[in-house]
Design an enzyme around this catalytic site. Structure first.
Site, PDB file in Angstrom:
ATOM      1  N   ARG A   1     -29.014 -44.034 -19.610  1.00 33.63           N
ATOM      2  CA  ARG A   1     -28.181 -44.753 -20.583  1.00 33.63           C
ATOM      3  C   ARG A   1     -26.941 -45.317 -19.899  1.00 33.63           C
ATOM      4  O   ARG A   1     -26.523 -46.446 -20.180  1.00 33.63           O
ATOM      5  CB  ARG A   1     -27.770 -43.835 -21.736  1.00 33.63           C
ATOM      6  CG  ARG A   1     -28.887 -43.551 -22.724  1.00 33.63           C
ATOM      7  CD  ARG A   1     -28.383 -42.777 -23.929  1.00 33.63           C
ATOM      8  NE  ARG A   1     -27.525 -43.582 -24.777  1.00 33.63           N
ATOM      9  CZ  ARG A   1     -26.676 -43.091 -25.675  1.00 33.63           C
ATOM     10  NH1 ARG A   1     -26.557 -41.782 -25.810  1.00 33.63           N
ATOM     11  NH2 ARG A   1     -25.940 -43.889 -26.423  1.00 33.63           N
TER      12      ARG A   1
ATOM     13  N   CYS B   1     -18.461 -40.831 -24.099  1.00 35.66           N
ATOM     14  CA  CYS B   1     -19.912 -40.615 -24.126  1.00 35.66           C
ATOM     15  C   CYS B   1     -20.488 -41.654 -25.077  1.00 35.66           C
ATOM     16  O   CYS B   1     -20.034 -42.792 -25.074  1.00 35.66           O
ATOM     17  CB  CYS B   1     -20.233 -39.179 -24.553  1.00 35.66           C
ATOM     18  SG  CYS B   1     -19.430 -38.701 -26.106  1.00 35.66           S
TER      19      CYS B   1
END
Length: 284
Positions: A183, A242
């Site tokens: 990611r 995050c």
């Protein structure tokens, strides 16, 4: 009798001992699953540490989403303080948070309580599995409703930064992204509007702080692994993010436990950053 104050991690053995002594102890089950947002609460009803209350990530620790403020927006500070007053939190209360997913949701509550200025909060190292392995009892009985307290938030122990302030300071801060490597690199993006990362960020997957048994690595090992990511600015010029401001809290907890205190959370994280097409993104 004075009791030790736990500020980062507490082992199952330490908690078993503390339960015998401490007059003001609040245990909170934070278990949660993104794919099934009711699963954590169901699991808590089936088995939990005796006396543990449950806090739901979306319902009890986050503000409503607008589509531009990320997937787990930081709530109003006084609103969250009221949630904690309802659990009976007092200035002298030792809070212990745990979950059954490797501690990201417990670490988020740890960060949130420090955001209110409450220092006596720790994460149960290894969570429910470590508790069971240590012979700790489990219960399916819902604890009685606590008596509401007069807890008041004080100066925050958890600095934050907004998207605008972060964008203005790109290149002058160390950025650490807690998402999985694929990611971070922008190879996949299952949740947010664009793939990639904030320019200049380094990647430290939040699970890299844990040993194979789900407990945190020793403080000295964490320090040795994390310190190179901070150069040349150090912990106090480091910003964590995050996907939505939750799993980054494990990196913050690991740093605090390793003696690398003072770094900042960008609560909106990638879900907020990537929702605005005017903000720069990087891949690779």
């Amino acid at each position: 009798m004075s009791h030790p104050v736990y500020r980062t991690l507490i082992s199952a053995a330490e908690l078993l001992q503390l339960e015998k002594q401490h007059q003001s102890l609040l245990i909170v089950d934070c278990s949660f699953e993104l794919a099934d947002t009711a699963a954590g609460e169901r699991g808590w009803r089936e088995r939990h540490l005796p006396g543990a209350h449950y806090l739901h990530l979306d319902r009890d620790t986050c503000a409503p989403m607008t589509g531009l403020n990320g997937r787990h927006p930081l709530p109003d500070r006084e609103w969250f303080a009221e949630r904690m007053r309802a659990l009976g939190l007092k200035a002298e209360t030792q809070v212990v948070a745990y979950d059954n997913q490797g501690s990201p949701y417990a670490a988020h509550l740890w960060w949130m309580l420090r955001w209110l200025g409450h220092e006596a909060v720790a994460v149960l190292d290894g969570g429910l599995a470590a508790w069971s392995a240590a012979g700790g009892p489990l219960s399916s009985h819902e604890p009685p409703a606590p008596q509401a307290s007069s807890f008041a938030a004080v100066s925050s122990l958890s600095p934050t930064i907004s998207a605008e302030a972060l964008q203005a300071r790109l290149g002058t801060l160390r950025l650490i992204d807690a998402r999985a490597g694929e990611r971070f690199r922008g190879e996949v993006e299952p949740l947010d509007k664009q793939a990639g990362h904030i320019p200049g960020a380094s990647n430290r997957f939040f699970k890299d702080n844990l040993a194979a048994d789900g407990r945190f690595k020793p403080a000295a090992q964490l320090r040795a692994e994390i310190e190179p990511l901070l150069a040349p600015h150090g912990a106090e010029a480091t910003v964590h993010y995050c996907g939505s401001g939750v799993t980054a809290c494990i990196n913050l907890l690991a740093m605090e436990h390793a003696g690398l205190a003072g770094s900042t959370l960008y609560p909106g994280s990638w879900s907020e950053w990537s929702a605005d097409p005017r903000r720069p993104i990087a891949r690779g």
